[in-house]
Design a protein around this motif. Structure first.
Motif, PDB file in Angstrom:
ATOM      1  N   LYS A 167     -13.660  -8.390  10.384  1.00  0.00           N
ATOM      2  CA  LYS A 167     -14.497  -9.550  10.015  1.00  0.00           C
ATOM      3  C   LYS A 167     -14.823 -10.415  11.227  1.00  0.00           C
ATOM      4  O   LYS A 167     -15.845 -11.089  11.261  1.00  0.00           O
TER       5      LYS A 167
ATOM      6  N   TRP B  87      -4.096  -0.106  10.211  1.00  0.00           N
ATOM      7  CA  TRP B  87      -5.298  -0.927  10.416  1.00  0.00           C
ATOM      8  C   TRP B  87      -6.519  -0.023  10.525  1.00  0.00           C
ATOM      9  O   TRP B  87      -7.578  -0.316   9.976  1.00  0.00           O
TER      10      TRP B  87
ATOM     11  N   GLN C  23      -5.557 -11.429  14.380  1.00  0.00           N
ATOM     12  CA  GLN C  23      -6.655 -11.361  13.414  1.00  0.00           C
ATOM     13  C   GLN C  23      -8.032 -11.294  14.071  1.00  0.00           C
ATOM     14  O   GLN C  23      -8.986 -10.799  13.477  1.00  0.00           O
TER      15      GLN C  23
ATOM     16  N   GLY D  61      -9.708  -8.045  13.925  1.00  0.00           N
ATOM     17  CA  GLY D  61     -10.016  -7.475  12.604  1.00  0.00           C
ATOM     18  C   GLY D  61     -11.525  -7.308  12.438  1.00  0.00           C
ATOM     19  O   GLY D  61     -12.312  -7.915  13.176  1.00  0.00           O
TER      20      GLY D  61
ATOM     21  N   ALA E 247      -7.422   1.197   7.103  1.00  0.00           N
ATOM     22  CA  ALA E 247      -8.094   0.162   6.305  1.00  0.00           C
ATOM     23  C   ALA E 247      -9.558   0.068   6.714  1.00  0.00           C
ATOM     24  O   ALA E 247     -10.455  -0.025   5.864  1.00  0.00           O
ATOM     25  N   ASP E 248      -9.825   0.118   8.004  1.00  0.00           N
ATOM     26  CA  ASP E 248     -11.210   0.028   8.472  1.00  0.00           C
ATOM     27  C   ASP E 248     -12.014   1.242   8.008  1.00  0.00           C
ATOM     28  O   ASP E 248     -13.138   1.124   7.532  1.00  0.00           O
TER      29      ASP E 248
ATOM     30  N   ALA F 290     -10.820  -1.074   3.291  1.00  0.00           N
ATOM     31  CA  ALA F 290      -9.784  -1.782   2.525  1.00  0.00           C
ATOM     32  C   ALA F 290      -9.247  -2.962   3.332  1.00  0.00           C
ATOM     33  O   ALA F 290      -9.491  -3.085   4.534  1.00  0.00           O
ATOM     34  N   GLU F 291      -8.510  -3.825   2.645  1.00  0.00           N
ATOM     35  CA  GLU F 291      -7.870  -4.970   3.298  1.00  0.00           C
ATOM     36  C   GLU F 291      -6.453  -4.573   3.702  1.00  0.00           C
ATOM     37  O   GLU F 291      -5.766  -3.868   2.958  1.00  0.00           O
ATOM     38  N   VAL F 292      -6.017  -5.028   4.866  1.00  0.00           N
ATOM     39  CA  VAL F 292      -4.632  -4.789   5.273  1.00  0.00           C
ATOM     40  C   VAL F 292      -4.109  -6.062   5.938  1.00  0.00           C
ATOM     41  O   VAL F 292      -4.877  -6.793   6.575  1.00  0.00           O
ATOM     42  N   ALA F 293      -2.823  -6.332   5.780  1.00  0.00           N
ATOM     43  CA  ALA F 293      -2.246  -7.535   6.388  1.00  0.00           C
ATOM     44  C   ALA F 293      -2.087  -7.327   7.889  1.00  0.00           C
ATOM     45  O   ALA F 293      -1.588  -6.286   8.331  1.00  0.00           O
ATOM     46  N   ARG F 294      -2.560  -8.298   8.663  1.00  0.00           N
ATOM     47  CA  ARG F 294      -2.355  -8.293  10.124  1.00  0.00           C
ATOM     48  C   ARG F 294      -1.698  -9.610  10.473  1.00  0.00           C
ATOM     49  O   ARG F 294      -1.952 -10.626   9.828  1.00  0.00           O
TER      50      ARG F 294
ATOM     51  N   ASN G  68       0.853  -1.198   0.000  1.00  0.00           N
ATOM     52  CA  ASN G  68       0.000   0.000   0.000  1.00  0.00           C
ATOM     53  C   ASN G  68       0.890   1.249   0.000  1.00  0.00           C
ATOM     54  O   ASN G  68       2.121   1.146  -0.096  1.00  0.00           O
TER      55      ASN G  68
END
Ligand SMILES: Cc1cc2nc3c(=O)[nH]c(=O)nc-3n(C[C@H](O)[C@H](O)[C@H](O)COP(=O)(O)O)c2cc1C
Length: 366
Positions: A357, A335, A352, A355, A338-339, A343-347, A18
């Motif tokens: 989801k 993070w 997780q 996150g 992204a929220d 968007a998606e971000v690597a955690r 990103n």
């Protein structure tokens, strides 16, 4: 929702997930230039900030090129080993790529750590003779630097090369030279601090010479797949100082010298210079450099809000944003962004469950 901020970007051979970058931040916590346990924690934490890239603090290419006795360096085998330990750790546990900023502090060196008061080191604290293009201090009561000799200019350039070679061995994905914030190379670039009469002073071309020679020498030593950049200044915010027009000329020259990107910053040349306090105060300067010099540009300076950061990218003002204080305030800023932007971000897998989801609590916080 548009999330330009989370579009991947490629710089030379480096793929970033990103456009978010952790800006370089001195920690004043090294031991004779060697990164410490503090750096393990600090950089380990920021490796999981959600930023695609973390830039390690201004790291002295010479022992006396550092700002304080606590600054990191890459001038010895011990420094290199200590940095390798930290970066190996950050890679093992984190999601970000790593860059390092290599620097020479010039007349702003030989200083106390900020929490010791900042100013010049007193006689009892092992001060050193600082170097600058001209024998002009940073401000009242600061050490008066010695005008650097031509052969010392060549030595400092070679020190940048040798530090870059160490950075390559450490395994950094990107290397950036510090040409801003009133440190040695910026002191050469600005007519306020550079009053030389030789080939390194006077005309803009002469004032750029040391920067360009350094960029060219480092480029020749750093493999092409490693992204090489510089942080430059787009304004001194001083009468008679560097202007955006000068910065555009420099940016074009550094592109021709083989740099892959520039970080646009400003200010810091003298004790009385003050940066504007407006959000994203360098963004329009960065946009001009990006448009006129046609080189990938990162921008820094009071970028704090995810939507503001996203807009800077979406409007084409810059290709990346760097955040410093907002990342110290919230080391998971990526993070949050992204929220906010959907968007998606690597955690890391261990976290997780926090996150969006898997945790309804996130939505309640936004
Ligand atoms: C604790 C701290 C240390 C910093 N150290 C560096 C540094 O090593 N190199 C650098 O180029 N800028 C350094 N800066 C400046 C930041 O990288 C950044 O350009 C500046 O803080 C403006 O960005 P911000 O508004 O996101 O904080 C530092 C800033 C802070 C707060």
């Amino acid at each position: 929702m548009n999330s330009a901020l989370f579009e991947p970007i490629r710089l030379a051979g480096l793929d970033l997930a990103n456009r978010i970058v952790v800006s370089p931040m001195c920690q004043y916590s090294a031991d004779d230039g060697c990164a410490s346990d503090w750096h393990m924690t600090h950089l380990g934490m920021l490796a999981n900030s959600g930023a695609g890239l973390v830039v390690v603090e201004a790291t002295g290419v010479e022992r006396h090129g550092r700002i304080t006795h606590g600054c990191t360096g890459l001038y010895s085998d011990h420094n290199e080993a200590a940095m390798s330990r930290v970066i190996d750790h950050g890679r093992r546990i984190g999601t970000a790529k790593f860059a390092i900023q290599i620097a020479h502090a010039g007349r702003k060196g030989s200083a106390l750590r900020p929490w010791q008061g900042g100013g010049p080191l007193p006689a009892m604290d092992d001060p050193w003779q600082t170097l600058a293009p001209s024998a002009l201090p940073f401000g009242p009561n600061w050490h008066v630097p010695r005008e650097i000799a031509i052969d010392e200019i060549a030595r400092v350039r070679d020190s940048f090369v040798s530090a870059a070679e160490r950075a390559v061995r450490v395994g950094f994905d990107a290397i950036e030279m510090h040409f801003a914030h009133g440190y040695l190379l910026h002191e050469f670039f600005s007519p306020v601090s550079n009053k030389r009469n030789d080939a390194y002073g006077g005309s803009l071309e002469n004032r750029m010479r040391f920067l360009r020679e350094t960029a060219q020498a480092v480029r020749a030593a750093v493999p092409g797949h490693i992204a090489l950049g510089a942080r430059i200044t787009a304004s001194d915010w001083l009468d008679g100082g560097v202007t955006i027009e000068d910065a555009v000329v420099l940016a074009k020259a550094l592109k021709a010298d083989g740099l892959d990107y520039l970080c646009v910053s400003s200010g810091g040349l003298t004790a009385e210079a003050r940066n504007p306090n407006a959000p994203g105060y360098n963004a329009d300067l960065a946009a001009r450099i990006r448009a006129e010099a046609d080189i990938p540009v990162r921008v820094v300076g009071l970028i704090v809000d995810p939507k503001q950061a996203n807009e800077i990218i979406a409007q084409g003002k810059a290709d990346m944003v760097a955040l410093a204080r907002a990342m110290l305030d919230n080391p998971h800023w990526g993070w949050l962004a992204a929220d906010v932007l959907g968007a998606e971000v690597a955690r890391p897998p261990q976290y997780q469950r926090a996150g969006p989801k898997l945790w309804a609590g996130r939505a309640l916080q936004l």
